[in-house]
Design a protein around this motif. Structure first.
Motif, PDB file in Angstrom:
ATOM      1  N   VAL A   1     -32.035 -59.387  -2.083  1.00 51.37           N
ATOM      2  CA  VAL A   1     -30.864 -59.574  -2.939  1.00 51.37           C
ATOM      3  C   VAL A   1     -31.289 -59.612  -4.407  1.00 51.37           C
ATOM      4  CG1 VAL A   1     -29.002 -61.162  -3.585  1.00 51.37           C
ATOM      5  CG2 VAL A   1     -29.495 -60.730  -1.165  1.00 51.37           C
ATOM      6  N   ALA A   2     -32.390 -60.311  -4.695  1.00 51.27           N
ATOM      7  CA  ALA A   2     -32.873 -60.402  -6.077  1.00 51.27           C
ATOM      8  C   ALA A   2     -33.209 -59.022  -6.630  1.00 51.27           C
ATOM      9  CB  ALA A   2     -34.100 -61.307  -6.146  1.00 51.27           C
ATOM     10  N   ARG A   3     -33.835 -58.189  -5.811  1.00 54.34           N
ATOM     11  CA  ARG A   3     -34.169 -56.835  -6.260  1.00 54.34           C
ATOM     12  C   ARG A   3     -32.908 -56.018  -6.539  1.00 54.34           C
ATOM     13  NH1 ARG A   3     -37.626 -52.674  -2.558  1.00 54.34           N
ATOM     14  NH2 ARG A   3     -35.670 -52.605  -1.373  1.00 54.34           N
ATOM     15  N   THR A   4     -31.906 -56.196  -5.689  1.00 56.41           N
ATOM     16  CA  THR A   4     -30.673 -55.431  -5.839  1.00 56.41           C
ATOM     17  C   THR A   4     -29.879 -55.888  -7.061  1.00 56.41           C
ATOM     18  OG1 THR A   4     -30.603 -55.133  -3.436  1.00 56.41           O
ATOM     19  CG2 THR A   4     -28.575 -54.681  -4.660  1.00 56.41           C
TER      20      THR A   4
ATOM     21  N   GLY B   1     -24.838 -51.047  -0.125  1.00 54.52           N
ATOM     22  CA  GLY B   1     -23.653 -51.792   0.281  1.00 54.52           C
ATOM     23  C   GLY B   1     -23.935 -52.909   1.266  1.00 54.52           C
ATOM     24  N   LEU B   2     -24.836 -52.665   2.219  1.00 53.19           N
ATOM     25  CA  LEU B   2     -25.157 -53.699   3.203  1.00 53.19           C
ATOM     26  C   LEU B   2     -25.790 -54.919   2.550  1.00 53.19           C
ATOM     27  CD1 LEU B   2     -26.453 -51.804   6.360  1.00 53.19           C
ATOM     28  CD2 LEU B   2     -24.730 -53.610   6.311  1.00 53.19           C
ATOM     29  N   VAL B   3     -26.678 -54.678   1.589  1.00 54.11           N
ATOM     30  CA  VAL B   3     -27.310 -55.806   0.885  1.00 54.11           C
ATOM     31  C   VAL B   3     -26.259 -56.583   0.110  1.00 54.11           C
ATOM     32  CG1 VAL B   3     -29.054 -56.501  -0.799  1.00 54.11           C
ATOM     33  CG2 VAL B   3     -29.473 -54.542   0.702  1.00 54.11           C
ATOM     34  N   MET B   4     -25.362 -55.874  -0.535  1.00 50.62           N
ATOM     35  CA  MET B   4     -24.326 -56.527  -1.324  1.00 50.62           C
ATOM     36  C   MET B   4     -23.420 -57.375  -0.434  1.00 50.62           C
ATOM     37  SD  MET B   4     -24.775 -55.120  -4.463  1.00 50.62           S
ATOM     38  CE  MET B   4     -23.307 -54.667  -5.359  1.00 50.62           C
ATOM     39  N   ARG B   5     -22.999 -56.810   0.701  1.00 46.62           N
ATOM     40  CA  ARG B   5     -22.136 -57.570   1.606  1.00 46.62           C
ATOM     41  C   ARG B   5     -22.870 -58.771   2.182  1.00 46.62           C
ATOM     42  NH1 ARG B   5     -20.701 -52.491   3.649  1.00 46.62           N
ATOM     43  NH2 ARG B   5     -21.589 -52.951   5.707  1.00 46.62           N
ATOM     44  N   THR B   6     -24.153 -58.598   2.518  1.00 46.55           N
ATOM     45  CA  THR B   6     -24.946 -59.709   3.038  1.00 46.55           C
ATOM     46  C   THR B   6     -25.064 -60.812   1.996  1.00 46.55           C
ATOM     47  OG1 THR B   6     -26.207 -58.223   4.483  1.00 46.55           O
ATOM     48  CG2 THR B   6     -27.179 -60.372   4.013  1.00 46.55           C
ATOM     49  N   ALA B   7     -25.278 -60.421   0.737  1.00 43.35           N
ATOM     50  CA  ALA B   7     -25.374 -61.417  -0.340  1.00 43.35           C
ATOM     51  C   ALA B   7     -24.073 -62.205  -0.454  1.00 43.35           C
ATOM     52  CB  ALA B   7     -25.692 -60.722  -1.663  1.00 43.35           C
ATOM     53  N   ILE B   8     -22.949 -61.511  -0.388  1.00 44.62           N
ATOM     54  CA  ILE B   8     -21.654 -62.189  -0.477  1.00 44.62           C
ATOM     55  C   ILE B   8     -21.455 -63.112   0.714  1.00 44.62           C
ATOM     56  CG2 ILE B   8     -19.155 -61.819  -0.440  1.00 44.62           C
ATOM     57  CD1 ILE B   8     -19.733 -59.155  -1.974  1.00 44.62           C
TER      58      ILE B   8
ATOM     59  N   THR C   1     -23.743 -70.278   1.914  1.00 45.82           N
ATOM     60  CA  THR C   1     -24.590 -71.096   2.795  1.00 45.82           C
ATOM     61  C   THR C   1     -26.073 -71.089   2.411  1.00 45.82           C
ATOM     62  OG1 THR C   1     -24.796 -69.217   4.322  1.00 45.82           O
ATOM     63  CG2 THR C   1     -23.035 -70.802   4.769  1.00 45.82           C
ATOM     64  N   VAL C   2     -26.491 -70.121   1.614  1.00 52.54           N
ATOM     65  CA  VAL C   2     -27.888 -70.063   1.155  1.00 52.54           C
ATOM     66  C   VAL C   2     -27.888 -70.280  -0.355  1.00 52.54           C
ATOM     67  CG1 VAL C   2     -29.987 -68.674   1.029  1.00 52.54           C
ATOM     68  CG2 VAL C   2     -28.463 -68.449   3.018  1.00 52.54           C
ATOM     69  N   PRO C   3     -28.283 -71.469  -0.810  1.00 53.02           N
ATOM     70  CA  PRO C   3     -28.161 -71.797  -2.240  1.00 53.02           C
ATOM     71  C   PRO C   3     -28.845 -70.794  -3.164  1.00 53.02           C
ATOM     72  CG  PRO C   3     -28.674 -73.768  -0.967  1.00 53.02           C
ATOM     73  CD  PRO C   3     -28.787 -72.607  -0.022  1.00 53.02           C
ATOM     74  N   GLU C   4     -30.030 -70.293  -2.762  1.00 47.90           N
ATOM     75  CA  GLU C   4     -30.751 -69.364  -3.634  1.00 47.90           C
ATOM     76  C   GLU C   4     -29.972 -68.067  -3.810  1.00 47.90           C
ATOM     77  OE1 GLU C   4     -33.560 -72.189  -1.718  1.00 47.90           O
ATOM     78  OE2 GLU C   4     -31.998 -70.845  -0.952  1.00 47.90           O
ATOM     79  N   ILE C   5     -29.382 -67.583  -2.732  1.00 53.43           N
ATOM     80  CA  ILE C   5     -28.601 -66.353  -2.821  1.00 53.43           C
ATOM     81  C   ILE C   5     -27.309 -66.616  -3.588  1.00 53.43           C
ATOM     82  CG2 ILE C   5     -27.264 -64.669  -1.481  1.00 53.43           C
ATOM     83  CD1 ILE C   5     -29.476 -64.738   0.613  1.00 53.43           C
ATOM     84  N   GLY C   6     -26.693 -67.762  -3.350  1.00 57.14           N
ATOM     85  CA  GLY C   6     -25.491 -68.115  -4.100  1.00 57.14           C
ATOM     86  C   GLY C   6     -25.748 -68.164  -5.593  1.00 57.14           C
ATOM     87  N   ALA C   7     -26.891 -68.745  -5.983  1.00 64.45           N
ATOM     88  CA  ALA C   7     -27.230 -68.840  -7.408  1.00 64.45           C
ATOM     89  C   ALA C   7     -27.463 -67.451  -8.003  1.00 64.45           C
ATOM     90  CB  ALA C   7     -28.470 -69.706  -7.598  1.00 64.45           C
ATOM     91  N   LEU C   8     -28.160 -66.601  -7.261  1.00 67.51           N
ATOM     92  CA  LEU C   8     -28.397 -65.229  -7.734  1.00 67.51           C
ATOM     93  C   LEU C   8     -27.088 -64.477  -7.910  1.00 67.51           C
ATOM     94  CD1 LEU C   8     -31.419 -64.035  -5.553  1.00 67.51           C
ATOM     95  CD2 LEU C   8     -31.337 -64.011  -8.040  1.00 67.51           C
ATOM     96  N   TRP C   9     -26.217 -64.604  -6.922  1.00 69.30           N
ATOM     97  CA  TRP C   9     -24.958 -63.856  -6.964  1.00 69.30           C
ATOM     98  C   TRP C   9     -24.054 -64.368  -8.086  1.00 69.30           C
ATOM     99  CZ3 TRP C   9     -24.523 -59.318  -5.111  1.00 69.30           C
ATOM    100  CH2 TRP C   9     -23.271 -58.710  -4.989  1.00 69.30           C
TER     101      TRP C   9
ATOM    102  N   ARG D   1     -25.023 -65.863 -10.839  1.00 69.14           N
ATOM    103  CA  ARG D   1     -25.618 -65.469 -12.130  1.00 69.14           C
ATOM    104  C   ARG D   1     -25.286 -64.008 -12.426  1.00 69.14           C
ATOM    105  NH1 ARG D   1     -30.466 -62.995 -13.677  1.00 69.14           N
ATOM    106  NH2 ARG D   1     -31.030 -63.424 -15.838  1.00 69.14           N
ATOM    107  N   THR D   2     -25.363 -63.172 -11.396  1.00 68.98           N
ATOM    108  CA  THR D   2     -25.031 -61.759 -11.579  1.00 68.98           C
ATOM    109  C   THR D   2     -23.567 -61.592 -11.964  1.00 68.98           C
ATOM    110  OG1 THR D   2     -26.707 -61.166  -9.953  1.00 68.98           O
ATOM    111  CG2 THR D   2     -25.053 -59.496 -10.458  1.00 68.98           C
ATOM    112  N   ALA D   3     -22.691 -62.346 -11.309  1.00 67.56           N
ATOM    113  CA  ALA D   3     -21.266 -62.289 -11.650  1.00 67.56           C
ATOM    114  C   ALA D   3     -21.056 -62.697 -13.103  1.00 67.56           C
ATOM    115  CB  ALA D   3     -20.460 -63.192 -10.725  1.00 67.56           C
ATOM    116  N   ASP D   4     -21.756 -63.741 -13.547  1.00 64.48           N
ATOM    117  CA  ASP D   4     -21.621 -64.187 -14.939  1.00 64.48           C
ATOM    118  C   ASP D   4     -22.052 -63.099 -15.916  1.00 64.48           C
ATOM    119  OD1 ASP D   4     -20.617 -66.659 -14.217  1.00 64.48           O
ATOM    120  OD2 ASP D   4     -22.555 -67.678 -14.328  1.00 64.48           O
TER     121      ASP D   4
END
Length: 202
Positions: free
Chosen positions: A67-70, A106-113, A118-126, A128-131
Protein backbone atom coordinates in the motif's frame (compact mmCIF):
# COMPACT_ATOMS: atom_id res chain seq x y z
CA UNK A 1 32.88 -4.19 3.76
CA UNK A 2 34.18 -2.33 0.68
CA UNK A 3 31.83 0.45 -0.52
CA UNK A 4 31.13 -1.37 -3.80
CA UNK A 5 30.07 -4.53 -1.95
CA UNK A 6 27.76 -2.56 0.30
CA UNK A 7 26.04 -0.92 -2.68
CA UNK A 8 25.61 -4.36 -4.30
CA UNK A 9 24.06 -5.77 -1.12
CA UNK A 10 21.64 -2.85 -0.92
CA UNK A 11 20.64 -3.29 -4.54
CA UNK A 12 20.02 -6.99 -3.92
CA UNK A 13 17.83 -6.10 -0.97
CA UNK A 14 15.85 -3.67 -3.08
CA UNK A 15 15.30 -6.35 -5.72
CA UNK A 16 14.11 -8.85 -3.10
CA UNK A 17 11.76 -6.36 -1.48
CA UNK A 18 10.29 -5.47 -4.86
CA UNK A 19 9.82 -9.18 -5.63
CA UNK A 20 7.99 -9.66 -2.32
CA UNK A 21 5.67 -6.73 -2.99
CA UNK A 22 5.06 -7.75 -6.61
CA UNK A 23 4.21 -11.29 -5.48
CA UNK A 24 1.86 -9.95 -2.83
CA UNK A 25 0.01 -7.89 -5.43
CA UNK A 26 -0.31 -10.92 -7.72
CA UNK A 27 -1.60 -13.06 -4.85
CA UNK A 28 -4.23 -10.47 -4.00
CA UNK A 29 -5.62 -11.12 -7.48
CA UNK A 30 -5.26 -14.92 -7.29
CA UNK A 31 -6.29 -15.66 -3.70
CA UNK A 32 -7.30 -12.48 -1.92
CA UNK A 33 -5.91 -11.07 1.33
CA UNK A 34 -7.47 -13.57 3.72
CA UNK A 35 -6.42 -16.71 1.82
CA UNK A 36 -2.83 -15.86 0.98
CA UNK A 37 -0.10 -16.77 3.47
CA UNK A 38 3.45 -15.69 4.25
CA UNK A 39 4.57 -19.01 2.75
CA UNK A 40 2.75 -18.21 -0.50
CA UNK A 41 4.44 -14.83 -0.69
CA UNK A 42 7.91 -16.23 0.03
CA UNK A 43 7.50 -19.01 -2.53
CA UNK A 44 6.31 -16.60 -5.19
CA UNK A 45 9.23 -14.27 -4.50
CA UNK A 46 11.71 -17.16 -4.73
CA UNK A 47 12.95 -16.87 -1.15
CA UNK A 48 12.52 -18.74 2.15
CA UNK A 49 10.07 -17.70 4.85
CA UNK A 50 13.05 -16.79 7.01
CA UNK A 51 14.42 -14.48 4.32
CA UNK A 52 11.03 -12.80 3.97
CA UNK A 53 10.93 -12.10 7.70
CA UNK A 54 14.17 -10.14 7.30
CA UNK A 55 12.13 -7.58 5.32
CA UNK A 56 8.62 -7.88 6.77
CA UNK A 57 7.37 -9.26 10.08
CA UNK A 58 4.01 -10.55 8.87
CA UNK A 59 1.58 -10.78 5.96
CA UNK A 60 -0.03 -7.58 7.23
CA UNK A 61 3.32 -5.78 7.07
CA UNK A 62 3.85 -6.95 3.48
CA UNK A 63 0.45 -5.60 2.47
CA UNK A 64 1.18 -2.36 4.32
CA UNK A 65 4.43 -2.07 2.35
CA UNK A 66 2.54 -2.68 -0.88
CA UNK A 67 0.00 0.00 0.00
CA UNK A 68 2.84 2.40 0.87
CA UNK A 69 4.44 1.82 -2.53
CA UNK A 70 1.14 2.41 -4.30
CA UNK A 71 0.21 5.57 -2.41
CA UNK A 72 3.65 6.98 -3.26
CA UNK A 73 2.53 6.85 -6.89
CA UNK A 74 -0.73 8.49 -5.86
CA UNK A 75 1.14 11.34 -4.21
CA UNK A 76 3.38 11.89 -7.23
CA UNK A 77 0.29 12.20 -9.43
CA UNK A 78 -1.60 14.48 -7.07
CA UNK A 79 1.43 16.76 -6.77
CA UNK A 80 1.60 17.05 -10.56
CA UNK A 81 -2.08 17.99 -10.56
CA UNK A 82 -1.56 20.67 -7.92
CA UNK A 83 1.25 22.23 -9.97
CA UNK A 84 -0.67 22.45 -13.25
CA UNK A 85 -1.57 26.04 -14.18
CA UNK A 86 -4.86 25.72 -16.04
CA UNK A 87 -7.55 24.35 -13.69
CA UNK A 88 -9.63 22.65 -16.38
CA UNK A 89 -6.60 20.84 -17.80
CA UNK A 90 -5.53 19.97 -14.26
CA UNK A 91 -8.88 18.27 -13.60
CA UNK A 92 -8.73 16.32 -16.87
CA UNK A 93 -5.14 15.22 -16.18
CA UNK A 94 -5.97 14.21 -12.61
CA UNK A 95 -8.85 12.01 -13.71
CA UNK A 96 -6.76 10.42 -16.47
CA UNK A 97 -4.04 9.56 -13.96
CA UNK A 98 -6.65 8.22 -11.56
CA UNK A 99 -7.97 5.84 -14.22
CA UNK A 100 -4.41 4.67 -14.94
CA UNK A 101 -3.67 3.99 -11.29
CA UNK A 102 -6.91 2.14 -10.62
CA UNK A 103 -6.40 0.11 -13.80
CA UNK A 104 -2.88 -0.86 -12.75
CA UNK A 105 -3.39 -1.28 -9.00
CA UNK A 106 -7.13 -1.46 -8.36
CA UNK A 107 -6.85 -4.52 -6.13
CA UNK A 108 -4.25 -2.82 -3.92
CA UNK A 109 -6.40 0.28 -3.68
CA UNK A 110 -9.52 -1.69 -2.73
CA UNK A 111 -7.53 -3.74 -0.20
CA UNK A 112 -6.18 -0.53 1.34
CA UNK A 113 -9.71 0.86 1.67
CA UNK A 114 -11.03 -2.41 3.11
CA UNK A 115 -8.24 -2.67 5.70
CA UNK A 116 -7.96 1.03 6.55
CA UNK A 117 -10.41 0.75 9.45
CA UNK A 118 -8.82 -2.33 11.03
CA UNK A 119 -5.09 -1.93 10.30
CA UNK A 120 -3.88 1.34 11.85
CA UNK A 121 -0.77 1.60 9.65
CA UNK A 122 -2.78 1.24 6.47
CA UNK A 123 -5.45 3.61 7.78
CA UNK A 124 -2.80 6.24 8.50
CA UNK A 125 -1.26 5.84 5.04
CA UNK A 126 -4.63 6.08 3.32
CA UNK A 127 -5.76 9.11 5.34
CA UNK A 128 -2.46 10.89 4.70
CA UNK A 129 -2.86 10.21 0.98
CA UNK A 130 -6.42 11.53 1.07
CA UNK A 131 -5.19 14.70 2.80
CA UNK A 132 -2.59 15.20 0.05
CA UNK A 133 -5.26 14.78 -2.62
CA UNK A 134 -7.59 17.16 -0.79
CA UNK A 135 -4.80 19.75 -0.76
CA UNK A 136 -4.26 19.27 -4.51
CA UNK A 137 -7.99 19.50 -5.28
CA UNK A 138 -8.28 22.60 -3.08
CA UNK A 139 -5.49 24.27 -5.08
CA UNK A 140 -7.27 23.52 -8.36
CA UNK A 141 -10.59 24.87 -7.06
CA UNK A 142 -8.93 28.04 -5.79
CA UNK A 143 -7.23 28.64 -9.15
CA UNK A 144 -10.68 28.30 -10.74
CA UNK A 145 -11.95 31.11 -8.50
CA UNK A 146 -13.60 29.20 -5.63
CA UNK A 147 -13.14 31.06 -2.35
CA UNK A 148 -11.00 29.63 0.41
CA UNK A 149 -12.32 29.39 3.95
CA UNK A 150 -14.24 27.07 6.24
CA UNK A 151 -17.72 27.27 4.73
CA UNK A 152 -19.43 24.37 2.94
CA UNK A 153 -19.34 26.31 -0.35
CA UNK A 154 -15.62 27.10 -0.09
CA UNK A 155 -12.67 25.26 -1.59
CA UNK A 156 -11.38 23.11 1.34
CA UNK A 157 -14.77 21.60 2.24
CA UNK A 158 -15.67 21.06 -1.41
CA UNK A 159 -12.29 19.41 -2.05
CA UNK A 160 -12.78 17.00 0.84
CA UNK A 161 -16.19 15.94 -0.47
CA UNK A 162 -14.83 15.58 -4.02
CA UNK A 163 -11.90 13.45 -2.83
CA UNK A 164 -14.05 10.93 -0.97
CA UNK A 165 -16.61 10.88 -3.79
CA UNK A 166 -13.86 10.01 -6.28
CA UNK A 167 -12.47 7.29 -3.98
CA UNK A 168 -15.83 5.56 -3.50
CA UNK A 169 -16.84 5.90 -7.16
CA UNK A 170 -13.62 4.31 -8.39
CA UNK A 171 -13.74 1.64 -5.68
CA UNK A 172 -17.01 0.33 -7.11
CA UNK A 173 -16.15 0.94 -10.78
CA UNK A 174 -12.84 -0.95 -10.50
CA UNK A 175 -14.73 -4.16 -9.73
CA UNK A 176 -16.35 -4.06 -13.17
CA UNK A 177 -15.04 -3.67 -16.71
CA UNK A 178 -12.40 -1.14 -17.80
CA UNK A 179 -15.21 0.80 -19.45
CA UNK A 180 -16.77 1.38 -16.03
CA UNK A 181 -13.61 3.16 -14.90
CA UNK A 182 -13.89 5.48 -17.91
CA UNK A 183 -17.52 6.25 -17.08
CA UNK A 184 -16.58 6.87 -13.45
CA UNK A 185 -13.81 9.20 -14.56
CA UNK A 186 -16.07 11.18 -16.90
CA UNK A 187 -18.72 11.53 -14.19
CA UNK A 188 -16.28 12.65 -11.50
CA UNK A 189 -14.61 15.05 -13.93
CA UNK A 190 -17.99 16.60 -14.78
CA UNK A 191 -18.89 17.03 -11.10
CA UNK A 192 -15.46 18.50 -10.29
CA UNK A 193 -15.63 20.97 -13.19
CA UNK A 194 -19.19 21.95 -12.26
CA UNK A 195 -18.14 22.48 -8.63
CA UNK A 196 -15.33 24.71 -9.84
CA UNK A 197 -17.71 26.74 -12.02
CA UNK A 198 -16.07 25.43 -15.19
CA UNK A 199 -17.36 23.52 -18.20
CA UNK A 200 -15.68 21.16 -20.64
CA UNK A 201 -15.79 23.87 -23.33
CA UNK A 202 -14.42 26.79 -21.29
Amino acid sequence: MPPGSRRSAERKGDVRERAILDTCEALLADKGYEAMTVGDIAEGAGITRGALYFYFGSKQEVVTGLVARTVEHLWERSRATAQADDPRRAVTAAMRRTVELWTEHGLVMRTAIDLSLTVPEIGALWNRTADLFITAITAVLERAGVRTGTGPDEAPAMARALCWMIERTFYHASQGSPGELEVASATCEHIWLTSAGLTATD
